[in-house]
Motif scaffolding. Structure first.
Motif, PDB file in Angstrom:
ATOM      1  N   GLN B  70       0.824  -1.201   0.000  1.00 35.01           N
ATOM      2  CA  GLN B  70       0.000   0.000   0.000  1.00 35.01           C
ATOM      3  C   GLN B  70       0.859   1.251   0.000  1.00 35.01           C
ATOM      4  O   GLN B  70       0.589   2.207  -0.721  1.00 35.01           O
ATOM      5  CB  GLN B  70      -0.915   0.006   1.234  1.00 35.01           C
ATOM      6  N   GLN B  73       2.454   1.672  -3.457  1.00 36.00           N
ATOM      7  CA  GLN B  73       1.514   2.011  -4.516  1.00 36.00           C
ATOM      8  C   GLN B  73       0.908   3.396  -4.306  1.00 36.00           C
ATOM      9  O   GLN B  73       0.840   4.186  -5.241  1.00 36.00           O
ATOM     10  CB  GLN B  73       0.388   0.977  -4.524  1.00 36.00           C
ATOM     11  N   ASP B  74       0.473   3.679  -3.059  1.00 32.47           N
ATOM     12  CA  ASP B  74      -0.256   4.931  -2.829  1.00 32.47           C
ATOM     13  C   ASP B  74       0.636   6.139  -2.960  1.00 32.47           C
ATOM     14  O   ASP B  74       0.187   7.217  -3.327  1.00 32.47           O
ATOM     15  CB  ASP B  74      -0.885   4.922  -1.431  1.00 32.47           C
ATOM     16  N   ASP B  76       3.524   6.051  -4.705  1.00 35.26           N
ATOM     17  CA  ASP B  76       4.279   5.941  -5.940  1.00 35.26           C
ATOM     18  C   ASP B  76       5.783   5.907  -5.686  1.00 35.26           C
ATOM     19  O   ASP B  76       6.547   6.716  -6.209  1.00 35.26           O
ATOM     20  CB  ASP B  76       3.931   7.123  -6.864  1.00 35.26           C
ATOM     21  N   ASN B 135       0.506  13.431   1.304  1.00 38.63           N
ATOM     22  CA  ASN B 135       1.276  12.885   0.191  1.00 38.63           C
ATOM     23  C   ASN B 135       2.627  13.578   0.030  1.00 38.63           C
ATOM     24  O   ASN B 135       3.017  13.949  -1.072  1.00 38.63           O
ATOM     25  CB  ASN B 135       0.454  13.015  -1.113  1.00 38.63           C
ATOM     26  N   TYR B 197      -6.329  -1.118   7.105  1.00 39.91           N
ATOM     27  CA  TYR B 197      -6.239  -0.312   5.877  1.00 39.91           C
ATOM     28  C   TYR B 197      -7.415  -0.587   4.960  1.00 39.91           C
ATOM     29  O   TYR B 197      -7.988   0.338   4.373  1.00 39.91           O
ATOM     30  CB  TYR B 197      -4.931  -0.621   5.153  1.00 39.91           C
ATOM     31  N   ALA B 201      -9.983   2.177   3.780  1.00 41.68           N
ATOM     32  CA  ALA B 201     -10.112   2.476   2.354  1.00 41.68           C
ATOM     33  C   ALA B 201     -11.562   2.378   1.915  1.00 41.68           C
ATOM     34  O   ALA B 201     -12.032   3.181   1.108  1.00 41.68           O
ATOM     35  CB  ALA B 201      -9.246   1.505   1.544  1.00 41.68           C
ATOM     36  N   THR B 206     -11.765   5.253  -1.848  1.00 40.14           N
ATOM     37  CA  THR B 206     -10.760   4.563  -2.666  1.00 40.14           C
ATOM     38  C   THR B 206      -9.500   4.382  -1.841  1.00 40.14           C
ATOM     39  O   THR B 206      -9.195   5.194  -0.968  1.00 40.14           O
ATOM     40  CB  THR B 206     -10.366   5.395  -3.900  1.00 40.14           C
ATOM     41  N   PRO B 207      -8.738   3.322  -2.126  1.00 40.24           N
ATOM     42  CA  PRO B 207      -7.415   3.250  -1.510  1.00 40.24           C
ATOM     43  C   PRO B 207      -6.557   4.369  -2.066  1.00 40.24           C
ATOM     44  O   PRO B 207      -6.714   4.771  -3.212  1.00 40.24           O
ATOM     45  CB  PRO B 207      -6.895   1.881  -1.940  1.00 40.24           C
ATOM     46  N   GLY B 208      -5.692   4.902  -1.252  1.00 44.84           N
ATOM     47  CA  GLY B 208      -4.872   6.008  -1.711  1.00 44.84           C
ATOM     48  C   GLY B 208      -4.127   6.538  -0.510  1.00 44.84           C
ATOM     49  O   GLY B 208      -4.183   5.970   0.578  1.00 44.84           O
ATOM     50  N   HIS B 209      -3.442   7.653  -0.702  1.00 42.73           N
ATOM     51  CA  HIS B 209      -2.611   8.132   0.396  1.00 42.73           C
ATOM     52  C   HIS B 209      -3.463   8.630   1.566  1.00 42.73           C
ATOM     53  O   HIS B 209      -3.015   8.616   2.715  1.00 42.73           O
ATOM     54  CB  HIS B 209      -1.644   9.222  -0.084  1.00 42.73           C
ATOM     55  N   LEU B 212      -4.172   5.622   3.608  1.00 46.06           N
ATOM     56  CA  LEU B 212      -2.929   5.223   4.276  1.00 46.06           C
ATOM     57  C   LEU B 212      -2.676   6.106   5.481  1.00 46.06           C
ATOM     58  O   LEU B 212      -2.347   5.624   6.577  1.00 46.06           O
ATOM     59  CB  LEU B 212      -1.771   5.319   3.292  1.00 46.06           C
TER      60      LEU B 212
END
Lengths: 391, 537
Positions: B70, B73-74, B76, B135, B197, B201, B206-209, B212
């Protein structure tokens, strides 16, 4: 019916192969000669291109034919003579209705032939992010209806790009590279190739997806003459040095009882990349469906119609993306690479760095143990013999 | 005799406690048992708070590993940047190891120091979570840095509290419980954060920062809980000091960096073993989840479970193995066994597809064995007054190694893949193995002090201590002995580091003599010290 077999690579085999390849060096080379649209007087044919690459070995020839007449097709013909040639009857070839308009002479020298047809591009809406492509399909894109640009040649590689009528911008491209010797590609997935194989990279770039959560599948058809490719074999390898975090290699092979040393194969790694110059993080797993017999390859591809009388076809879908992975819309790009060749599929082996590190790492303590043991023995012997009796 | 004296002093404390409690509660009205600092029940309550003091720090330390996919991905990231989160935790501890004891003793005092370090842990985790919410990766690195400042020093404080409140054989149980809580924290983190998580989410959409960041904030609640425990402990300790007339606890550690030039060659070999071994464990666990998913086709939940098995095993294995090592002695042999077993485990994971539960269980057992066998060796090699420096130095270069190798591991994984990474870890373990082999032979040629069996060591100790007793009884306290008396005993120091590194302390020890001395240091102030001389065997 297709069968999937899981086969583990034995460590001993791997070490043997790697030491052999390290010591042997570059072994087998072919002489390549490239011709575009052989036998057709300039200018170019009205629609479609035919690329012919002859890879001549010591006593055999591989003919690679790449054609954009209809669906893009790569045909590989293996002959046992180093002087076999290609004969094309262009008028009949362009009608796409006559079989036999493309021949490899002398026909008796043909050992076997295999072809791969990129037939359809499918898109589905992955609403629940499950990556289960059974429903919600949009109307498929048939690659035979794409408008293909001219083949762009550079050395032994050719680039073919095309777009469907409904693409506002963006294109689907295929890049064919024919190899004259053993080597490894420079960009991920860094597939290992031999002189008996060629590589096709497929990528979809910049196309507007029909939903924000859509994912793509690519339908492939494998056509075989004497030995059709009917099963996909999964090989697990402990070595992921060149494609980090991918431990499997997939091979599309003829049925077990009809495999022999010289039969054709398709090989790929179950990964696709979301950027044009990818790094490891851009990788997305790719899955495939079991191969199933099909019947319409000769209709979609002009090359198949021209070469084969009664082709045996098996088709499978390669889907890009798993549940939880980013959708196509995140980068509007995916790429996938596949090898088509004859003989034994190339297998990855340990690089020299790994072998040296393990040898030094394990060897030094053993040497130290030996030395230490010897020192201790000598010391003991010396102290024992230094004893002097009182009397 | 030792037991009698132990009982004597414990009873003495309790008697004093009861008198003081009676005095506090007013004439003729003793405090209820649970409020009486001398009573066992009250001390159990204090023990509970002491155990949970470190829970938050251990829970949040491995948050990145539990959420590796996670995080990558979140935000990057690539793996090299991901491992920076671990490297930044270790960097402050390269220097702080030397100052932790000093800060706790001289600058802040144990109570205020614990609260301050807990605050650092809390604030660090909050900054870390905020970095994910907005982020910004650099903010997350800052958060881990602040978290690291608090994390390790909090362990020192926890141990000092333990030594202050519990004596003798109880101390083993206390250290064991603290260790178990630490391991429970790590295990719970590994297995729960993924679920947290996914729930967050789903809540966020949506999953994302953002999801997180929210999950990391929820993890920060455990740090808040630990901060509360620190405040409560501070209050209870202050209260106990007033009632019992105790001194505020001291780590008793003095670091003199110039002692480094006196370190014997065997100690440097021990350092090499320590660094070479631990850099192949912690960064591997940090990157383990994705390895098991990709290579062995585990589901994410299964992969997290097998990743946490090292911690789960070390909780029960440490006391058992500690007991075994203390009983049999021969530390060098045990270290060698542990290193070879770990090498075998890594090679299994690298070169075969055998079920990774086997390799990870082996890893857990050998990790516990090494901690039990390696850290006490320092006390055998170095004189007592240099022990603080030696342990501080060992921790410092261990953290330095962890920080560097964490970054290297991430970079290696990005460019060359998991097989190469595993081979790299095998090479690190081989470095430790080379050091162990050299240690064995150097020690053998020098007379074999390190590799003595437990019985031989006890005999040697009896002879040397009876000499020391005679000498002490016949002479007055000399300058050198002052220096020795002012520091924590070998027992205390060993226990402090053993428990921090995941080992159980020795369960059998020979204790003799309780020395109570008042030494005038400056005008109008007196340095009071009272402690046991205890030797493990």
């Amino acid at each position: 019916m297709a069968a999937v077999r899981i086969c583990g690579a034995s460590l001993f085999c791997l070490i043997l192969v790697s030491t052999q390849s390290v010591l042997r060096g570059d072994s087998f080379r072919r002489k390549l000669s490239v011709e575009l649209n052989p036998g057709w007087p300039s200018p170019l044919p009205p629609v479609g291109d035919l690329l012919h690459v002859r890879a001549v070995g010591d006593n055999d020839t591989l003919h690679f034919l790449f054609c954009s007449l209809g669906a893009p097709t790569l045909l590989l013909v293996h002959t046992n003579s180093s002087s076999s040639t290609l004969e094309v009857d262009w008028t009949q070839f362009l009608t796409r209705k006559v079989s036999g308009s493309l021949r490899v002479e002398p026909e008796s020298s043909i050992l076997q032939s295999n072809a791969i047809v990129f037939s359809r591009l499918l898109e589905y809406d992955d609403v629940n992010n499950t990556a289960n492509p059974t429903s919600d399909f949009f109307p498929p894109y048939d690659l035979r209806d794409f408008t293909w640009a001219r083949l762009n040649l550079s050395g032994a590689s050719a680039l073919l790009c095309g777009a469907a009528a409904t693409f506002a911008n963006g294109s689907l491209c295929l890049k064919l590279t024919v190899f004259d010797s053993e080597g490894r590609d420079q960009i991920l997935p860094r597939l290992l190739h031999s002189a008996n194989s060629s590589q096709v990279e497929v990528w979809l770039d910049g196309v507007l997806p029909q939903a924000t959560r859509s994912r793509f599948l690519l339908e492939l058809q494998a056509v075989g003459g004497a030995y059709p490719l009917s099963r996909v074999e999964v090989q697990r390898s402990i070595d992921d040095e060149f494609t980090p975090s991918i431990f499997k290699v997939l091979q599309w092979l003829p049925p077990l009882n009809r495999t022999y040393g010289g039969s054709g194969f398709l090989q790929w790694k179950p990964v696709s990349y979301r950027q044009f110059s990818p790094v490891v993080e851009d990788g997305t797993p790719a899955q495939h469906s079991p191969p199933r017999p099909q019947s319409c390859a000769e209709e979609s591809s002009g090359l198949i119609r021209a070469f084969y009388a009664e082709p045996e076809t098996f088709g499978l879908n390669v889907s890009f993306g798993l549940a939880g992975e980013p959708f196509y819309n995140s980068t509007r790009f995916f790429s996938w690479t596949v090898l088509l060749g004859v003989g034994l599929p190339p297998m990855d082996s340990f690089s020299p760095a790994v072998l040296i590190m393990m040898a030094v790492g394990l060897g030094t303590p053993m040497i130290l143990l030996l030395l230490g043991g010897v020192c201790v023995c000598i010391r003991k012997r010396a102290s024992a013999s230094s004893y002097e009796p009182i009397n | 005799m030792a037991d009698y004296e132990e009982r004597q002093s414990l009873l003495g404390d309790e008697d004093k406690g009861r008198q003081a409690a009676e005095a506090a509660g007013g004439p003729g009205r003793p405090l209820p048992a649970i409020c009486d600092p001398g009573h066992l029940l009250h001390r159990i309550v204090v023990l509970v708070f002491m155990c949970f003091l470190g829970f938050g720090s251990y829970f949040c330390y491995d948050n990145p590993a539990a959420l590796q996919t996670q995080v990558i991905q979140d935000l990057d990231l690539n793996t090299a940047k991901f491992m920076q989160l671990y490297a930044w935790y270790s960097w402050p501890n390269v220097v702080l190891c030397f100052f932790g004891g000093f800060l706790l003793d001289r600058v802040f005092g144990i109570r205020l120091g614990t609260i301050i370090f807990s605050l650092f842990v809390c604030v660090g985790q909050v900054i870390f979570a905020t970095g994910a919410l907005v982020n910004r990766f650099w903010l997350m690195e800052v958060g881990r840095f602040v978290f690291g400042i608090g994390g390790e020093s909090l362990a020192v404080a926890q141990n000092t509290y333990a030594v202050n409140w519990f004596k003798g054989k109880e101390l083993n149980l206390v250290f064991g419980l603290q260790l178990s809580m630490a391991r429970i924290g790590s295990t719970v983190n590994m297995n729960i954060m993924g679920w947290v998580y996914s729930k967050v989410a789903a809540l966020v959409g949506t999953p994302g920062h953002t999801a997180l960041g929210a999950s990391l904030m929820i993890a920060g609640v455990t740090c808040l809980f630990s901060l509360t425990c620190a405040l409560v402990l501070g209050f209870l300790d202050k209260r106990a000091e007033k009632i019992l007339n105790k001194e505020q606890g001291k780590t008793g550690e003095v670091i003199k960096l110039t002692d480094v030039k006196d370190f014997p060659f065997t100690l440097w070999l021990i350092f090499f073993i320590c660094v070479g071994y631990y850099v192949a464990i912690f960064p591997f666990i940090g990157l383990g989840q994705v390895f098991f998913i990709e290579k062995f086709n585990f589901s994410p939940a299964e992969a997290r479970a097998v990743n946490s098995i090292v911690y789960i095993i070390s909780a029960p294995a440490s006391p058992v193995l500690g007991f075994m090592v203390d009983r049999t002695g021969k530390n060098v042999i045990w270290v060698m066994v542990a290193v070879i077993t770990t090498l075998a485990a890594h090679m299994m994971l690298a070169f075969t597809f055998w079920n990774p539960w086997i390799a990870m269980s082996l890893l857990g057992v050998s990790y516990s064995l090494l901690a039990c066998a390696l850290w006490p060796m320092v006390a055998f090699v170095v004189p007592e007054h240099q022990l603080g420096t030696a342990y501080g130095f060992m921790q410092s270069i261990q953290n330095l190694g962890l920080a560097l190798i964490a970054m290297a591991a991430g970079a290696i994984l990005d460019t060359r893949g998991y097989l190469f990474l595993e081979v790299f870890f095998c090479v690190c373990i081989c470095v430790a193995l080379i050091a162990v082999v050299m240690l064995y032979f150097v020690d053998y040629l020098k007379g074999g002090d390190l590799n003595m069996s437990a019985a031989d060591r006890a005999k040697l100790l009896k002879e040397s201590t009876s000499d020391a007793e005679i000498k002490r009884r016949s002479s007055r306290v000399s300058e050198g002995e002052l220096a020795r008396l002012a520091h924590m005993s070998a027992f205390g120091l060993r226990n402090r580091y053993l428990s921090r590194l995941g080992a159980q302390v020795c369960t059998h020890h020979l204790c003799f003599d309780s020395i109570q001395t008042e030494i005038p240091l400056f005008p109008n102030s007196v340095f009071k010290t009272s402690h046991w001389q205890c030797i493990c065997f």
